[in-house]
Write a protein that holds these residues in place. Structure first.
Motif, PDB file in Angstrom:
ATOM      1  N   PRO A 481       0.856  -0.978   0.055  1.00 53.48           N
ATOM      2  CA  PRO A 481      -0.082   0.005  -0.001  1.00 53.48           C
ATOM      3  C   PRO A 481       0.850   1.165   0.190  1.00 53.48           C
ATOM      4  N   HIS A 482       0.327   1.882  -0.527  1.00 58.76           N
ATOM      5  CA  HIS A 482       1.080   3.459  -1.169  1.00 58.76           C
ATOM      6  C   HIS A 482      -0.169   4.599  -0.814  1.00 58.76           C
ATOM      7  N   SER A 483       1.060   5.701  -0.291  1.00 59.39           N
ATOM      8  CA  SER A 483      -0.163   7.009  -0.317  1.00 59.39           C
ATOM      9  C   SER A 483       1.085   8.145  -0.822  1.00 59.39           C
ATOM     10  N   VAL A 484      -0.440   8.570  -1.209  1.00 59.05           N
ATOM     11  CA  VAL A 484       0.417  10.616  -1.388  1.00 59.05           C
ATOM     12  C   VAL A 484       0.043  11.318  -1.429  1.00 59.05           C
ATOM     13  N   LEU A 485       1.347  11.896  -1.170  1.00 56.44           N
ATOM     14  CA  LEU A 485       1.158  13.535  -0.194  1.00 56.44           C
ATOM     15  C   LEU A 485       1.389  14.111  -2.033  1.00 56.44           C
ATOM     16  N   VAL A 486       0.426  15.191  -1.944  1.00 55.16           N
ATOM     17  CA  VAL A 486       0.747  16.640  -2.639  1.00 55.16           C
ATOM     18  C   VAL A 486       1.121  17.640  -1.815  1.00 55.16           C
ATOM     19  N   LEU A 487       2.653  18.814  -2.683  1.00 54.06           N
ATOM     20  CA  LEU A 487       3.257  19.676  -1.636  1.00 54.06           C
ATOM     21  C   LEU A 487       2.784  21.195  -1.912  1.00 54.06           C
ATOM     22  N   HIS A 488       2.921  21.382  -2.108  1.00 51.70           N
ATOM     23  CA  HIS A 488       2.175  23.442  -2.130  1.00 51.70           C
ATOM     24  C   HIS A 488       3.791  24.014  -1.189  1.00 51.70           C
ATOM     25  N   CYS A 489       3.759  25.199  -2.343  1.00 53.38           N
ATOM     26  CA  CYS A 489       4.860  26.275  -1.666  1.00 53.38           C
ATOM     27  C   CYS A 489       4.913  27.423  -2.567  1.00 53.38           C
ATOM     28  N   GLU A 490       5.694  28.638  -2.862  1.00 56.82           N
ATOM     29  CA  GLU A 490       6.036  29.562  -3.219  1.00 56.82           C
ATOM     30  C   GLU A 490       6.296  29.529  -4.888  1.00 56.82           C
ATOM     31  N   GLU A 491       5.748  29.767  -6.012  1.00 54.85           N
ATOM     32  CA  GLU A 491       6.509  29.237  -7.272  1.00 54.85           C
ATOM     33  C   GLU A 491       7.789  30.093  -7.418  1.00 54.85           C
ATOM     34  N   GLY A 517       1.578  21.163 -12.123  1.00 55.09           N
ATOM     35  CA  GLY A 517       1.818  22.144 -11.493  1.00 55.09           C
ATOM     36  C   GLY A 517       2.644  21.448  -9.842  1.00 55.09           C
ATOM     37  N   ARG A 518       2.483  20.172  -9.496  1.00 56.67           N
ATOM     38  CA  ARG A 518       2.468  20.474  -8.245  1.00 56.67           C
ATOM     39  C   ARG A 518       3.972  18.817  -7.804  1.00 56.67           C
ATOM     40  N   VAL A 519       4.120  19.987  -7.192  1.00 57.95           N
ATOM     41  CA  VAL A 519       5.059  18.446  -6.526  1.00 57.95           C
ATOM     42  C   VAL A 519       4.282  17.743  -5.548  1.00 57.95           C
ATOM     43  N   VAL A 520       4.579  16.411  -6.063  1.00 55.01           N
ATOM     44  CA  VAL A 520       3.631  15.076  -5.542  1.00 55.01           C
ATOM     45  C   VAL A 520       5.131  14.007  -4.984  1.00 55.01           C
ATOM     46  N   LEU A 521       4.106  13.043  -4.482  1.00 55.34           N
ATOM     47  CA  LEU A 521       5.227  12.247  -3.669  1.00 55.34           C
ATOM     48  C   LEU A 521       4.723  11.025  -2.752  1.00 55.34           C
ATOM     49  N   VAL A 522       4.933   9.869  -3.627  1.00 63.01           N
ATOM     50  CA  VAL A 522       4.387   8.604  -3.458  1.00 63.01           C
ATOM     51  C   VAL A 522       5.475   7.728  -2.288  1.00 63.01           C
ATOM     52  N   VAL A 523       4.850   7.740  -0.728  1.00 60.71           N
ATOM     53  CA  VAL A 523       5.401   6.697  -0.247  1.00 60.71           C
ATOM     54  C   VAL A 523       5.028   5.378   0.081  1.00 60.71           C
ATOM     55  N   PRO A 524       5.652   4.394   0.319  1.00 57.91           N
ATOM     56  CA  PRO A 524       4.215   3.283   1.025  1.00 57.91           C
ATOM     57  C   PRO A 524       4.767   2.830   2.681  1.00 57.91           C
ATOM     58  N   ALA A 525       3.982   2.896   2.613  1.00 56.56           N
ATOM     59  CA  ALA A 525       3.109   2.432   4.442  1.00 56.56           C
ATOM     60  C   ALA A 525       3.779   1.757   4.840  1.00 56.56           C
ATOM     61  N   VAL A 526       3.819   1.841   6.247  1.00 48.60           N
ATOM     62  CA  VAL A 526       4.086   1.307   6.913  1.00 48.60           C
ATOM     63  C   VAL A 526       4.103   0.023   7.170  1.00 48.60           C
ATOM     64  N   GLU A 527       2.288   0.019   7.632  1.00 45.41           N
ATOM     65  CA  GLU A 527       1.982  -1.064   7.712  1.00 45.41           C
ATOM     66  C   GLU A 527       0.305  -0.945   6.813  1.00 45.41           C
ATOM     67  N   PRO A 528      -0.459  -1.766   6.916  1.00 45.79           N
ATOM     68  CA  PRO A 528      -1.358  -1.406   5.771  1.00 45.79           C
ATOM     69  C   PRO A 528      -2.116  -0.401   6.740  1.00 45.79           C
ATOM     70  N   GLY A 529      -2.264  -0.104   7.375  1.00 45.99           N
ATOM     71  CA  GLY A 529      -4.026   0.610   7.852  1.00 45.99           C
ATOM     72  C   GLY A 529      -3.356   1.454   8.564  1.00 45.99           C
ATOM     73  N   ASP A 530      -1.721   2.536   8.803  1.00 43.02           N
ATOM     74  CA  ASP A 530      -1.233   3.263   8.237  1.00 43.02           C
ATOM     75  C   ASP A 530      -1.772   4.841   7.594  1.00 43.02           C
ATOM     76  N   ARG A 531      -1.839   5.825   8.340  1.00 45.63           N
ATOM     77  CA  ARG A 531      -2.883   6.679   7.999  1.00 45.63           C
ATOM     78  C   ARG A 531      -1.493   7.798   7.765  1.00 45.63           C
ATOM     79  N   PRO A 532      -1.904   8.477   6.950  1.00 48.48           N
ATOM     80  CA  PRO A 532      -0.565   9.688   5.632  1.00 48.48           C
ATOM     81  C   PRO A 532      -0.001  10.540   6.749  1.00 48.48           C
TER      82      PRO A 532
END
Length: 693
Positions: A481-491, A517-532
């Motif tokens: 299982p993988h979580s998706v994180l979208v990162l936003h900062c100044e241009e 146009g957004r920085v995206v990070l996909v990382v594996p979850a440590v445990e299947p039910g872990d919340r990101p």
């Protein structure tokens, strides 16, 4: 010979300036002769010249006058010639002729005395010029000038002031015969007193009694110093170098004294010699100083040349290392050999990249910060540290150990310090090369990321098997299982954010890139039910600190299959937008962390999870104790927060309601009844009631 200037300036004449009009047409010195004597002559013996016959007394008198002039007889003997002629029988006309001749002889005698006196003065001036020419030290020259002025003019005091162009006045430099400290420290403004007027007009001035002389501008400081010294008569002449006045030379008496024009001319001549000597001594001192500076410059050039030679050799060796594809470890070995110490290189995250001839050390965070702000290598606790920079961006640090006072070895010289800094620049180059390689890999990862996050449409179905195979080649296991994180900062800092995120993706065995146009990070979850959510909060804080700008991170997932990453990305994007709307820019969270907003915005509403997060402690207490805290809380809100209406609905005493609400406060926290918390609780109560039914 330093004669005074033409007195065409009426103001100068009125205020005591010495002018040619004051000079008599004849010598003003005292008569050198005395009463007539028939005794010994100039040689000390009785005159052997025979007396002329009485038949021609006038001729005898005239002949006697000539003999007396030739012998240098006293003036008194010249004045008695007419009387002797009359005694010898000369008539009135002859006696008058002899008397006129006697007067002429006296004039000749005075002229000869004046010439002798001027000859003595000139001899003294020539001696003075020779003495001054032999002196090389400015202080010695100045002391010799005032001492000779006092001797030649026979005054009680002589002194010299020099002009201060920066301040615009003239100050006491050297004195001879002075006893007053206040007088020796005088400063005269231009035009003040006698000396200030001489310095301003470049003309000689004299006063027979300065303290009673109202022609000059008196000041309290000048009058106090002159009075303390007891000076009455003062003569001042300018010290000139060309047309420039550099100071004033003075002769002064403690009694009233009228300075004769000869004295003015003599002091002016001495001042002319003195000015040349002062300027020569000044030029000599400047020449000496220039020679010292030249020697120092030559030594500096020699040392710089040696440093340049060493720097060139170092540059060639390090350049060759880079061109042949050397690694960070190779660079560390070269620098350690050059500087005779240990080398430790860390990246920006504090990870040790290379270490040679040194024990492990902690990342020099403080030293790197000082070096970054100062732009130089800095010593910190015996270790030299240089911040490895690429423009304003910090890439890491390089530390040199074993070259401090605590190690028993000499600290770095300036040239060695520059070599160490040059090694830091080469380190930056190698790190940038490594980054370029990593960025090339990131482009491949970015293509995979785009395919994973792109939504499916009717014309193109997602090939999960192909995506899994491509991900495995990059070290990514999509079976987890993988979580998706979208990162936003100044241009302006988005590129740096992408680079920092890529580094963290590699350490987390994840995938990052820029998508829509957004920085995206996909990382594996440590445990299947872990919340990101925790990962998002940690990442927002860390990246915001590194980039020195707020970074907002929205998270979603984990998705248990590749096809679910697109939906997770959409949810993470909505989470970022919700954080901005809630004025939580610079924070990180997942939709579940946003309370009921997360329930409303999420595609997969976790109602039970929401009720558990908001109302869970109260429900658990009722289950354990058999109490009715949930029912009491529902009644309290249902009747608008009225205790009396709630107790009627519950059929209990009002104190019981108060005690139950106090128990709820202990379970949920002191802010349980604030507007925001109350809204969350009421929604959770409704959802709890629905789930119970």
């Amino acid at each position: 010979m330093g004669l005074v200037n033409d007195a065409t300036n009426h103001d100068a004449t009125d205020r005591g300036a010495i002018t040619p009009g004051a000079l008599p047409s004849y010598a003003t010195g005292p008569d050198p002769g005395g009463p007539e004597a028939t005794g010994p002559g100039p040689t000390g013996t009785e005159s052997t010249h025979p007396r002329l016959p009485d038949a021609n007394p006038a001729a005898a008198a005239l002949s006697g006058l000539l003999r007396l002039l030739a012998e240098g007889a006293p003036a008194e003997r010249l004045t008695t010639a007419a009387a002797r002629a009359r005694d010898g029988g000369a008539c009135a006309a002859e006696a008058a002729l002899v008397e006129e001749a006697a007067r002429a002889a006296l004039g000749i005698r005075r002229t000869l005395d004046q010439h002798r006196r001027r000859e003595a003065e000139l001899t003294a001036l020539f001696d003075t010029a020779g003495d001054l020419a032999a002196l090389r030290d400015l202080d010695s020259v100045l002391r010799a000038i005032v001492r000779r002025a006092r001797t030649l003019l026979g005054t009680d005091v002589a002194y010299l002031t020099l002009n201060d162009a920066a301040v615009g006045d003239t100050f006491m430099r050297v004195t001879d015969g002075s006893v007053s400290a206040a007088f020796q420290q005088l400063r005269l403004g231009m035009g003040e007193g006698l000396g200030g007027l001489v310095a301003q007009t470049a003309r000689p001035y004299a006063s027979s009694d300065y303290r009673a002389d109202g022609r000059f501008r008196h000041t309290i400081a000048i009058d106090r110093g002159v009075g303390e010294e007891g000076i009455r008569g003062i003569l001042g002449v300018p010290l000139r170098v060309g047309t420039r006045v550099i100071g004033v030379l003075y002769a002064a008496d403690r009694a009233v004294r009228a300075f004769a024009p000869d004295a003015v001319a003599l002091l002016s001549s001495l001042a002319d010699h003195a000015a040349v000597a002062i300027d020569g001594a000044r030029l000599l001192e400047e020449t000496r100083a220039a020679l010292v500076d030249l020697n120092e410059a030559n030594e500096t050039v020699r040392a710089h040349s040696e440093a340049m030679r060493l720097a060139t050799e170092t540059h060639d060796r390090l350049t060759e290392l880079v061109l042949r594809g050397g690694e960070i470890e190779d660079l560390a070995r070269e620098v350690a050999a050059l500087l005779g110490g240990g080398i430790v290189i860390h990246d920006v995250d504090g990870t040790e990249l290379a270490r040679v001839a040194s024990e492990p050390i902690a990342p020099p965070v403080r030293g790197a910060a000082e070096s970054r702000s100062g732009g130089r290598a800095v010593p910190v606790d015996g270790t030299w540290v240089w911040a490895v920079l690429a423009g304003p961006e910090l890439l890491g640090s390089i530390a040199l150990t074993g070259r401090g006072p605590l190690t028993g070895r000499a600290p770095l010289t300036d040239s060695e310090r520059r070599l160490f800094e040059r090694a830091g620049l080469v380190t930056a180059l190698l790190l940038l090369l490594r980054r370029s390689i990593a960025e090339a890999e990131d482009r491949v990862r970015g293509e995979l990321l785009g395919d994973l996050l792109a939504p499916e449409d009717g014309d193109r179905a997602r090939d999960a098997g192909s995506l899994t195979l491509r991900a495995r080649r990059l070290g990514l296991d999509l079976a987890r299982p993988h979580s998706v994180l979208v990162l936003h900062c100044e241009e302006a800092v988005r590129a740096r954010l992408a680079a920092e995120t890529a580094r963290r993706a590699r350490s987390l065995r994840g995938l990052s890139g820029v998508y829509e146009g957004r920085v995206v990070l996909v990382v594996p979850a440590v445990e299947p039910g872990d919340r990101p959510g925790p990962v998002a909060r940690s990442l927002a804080a860390e990246l915001g600190r590194v980039l020195e700008t707020p970074v907002t991170v929205g998270a979603a997932g984990p998705a248990d299959r590749p096809n679910g990453l697109s939906a997770a990305h959409s949810e993470a994007l909505r989470c970022v937008e919700a954080l901005h709307t809630l004025n939580r820019t610079g924070h990180g969270a997942g939709l579940p962390d946003l309370g009921f907003l997360g329930v409303l915005l999420g595609d997969r509403a976790d109602v039970c999870g929401y009720v558990e997060r908001v109302l869970g402690p109260v429900i658990a207490y009722d289950d354990r104790r058999g109490t009715e805290l949930v029912r009491t809380l529902d009644a309290y809100y249902a009747h608008g927060g009225s205790l009396s209406q709630a107790k009627d609905a519950l059929h209990v005493h009002v104190n019981t309601v108060v005690q139950r609400l106090e128990r709820i406060r202990r379970l949920l926290g002191d802010d349980w009844n604030t507007p925001g918390s109350a809204l969350e609780l009421q929604l959770a109560l409704r959802l709890h009631g629905l789930s119970a039914r």
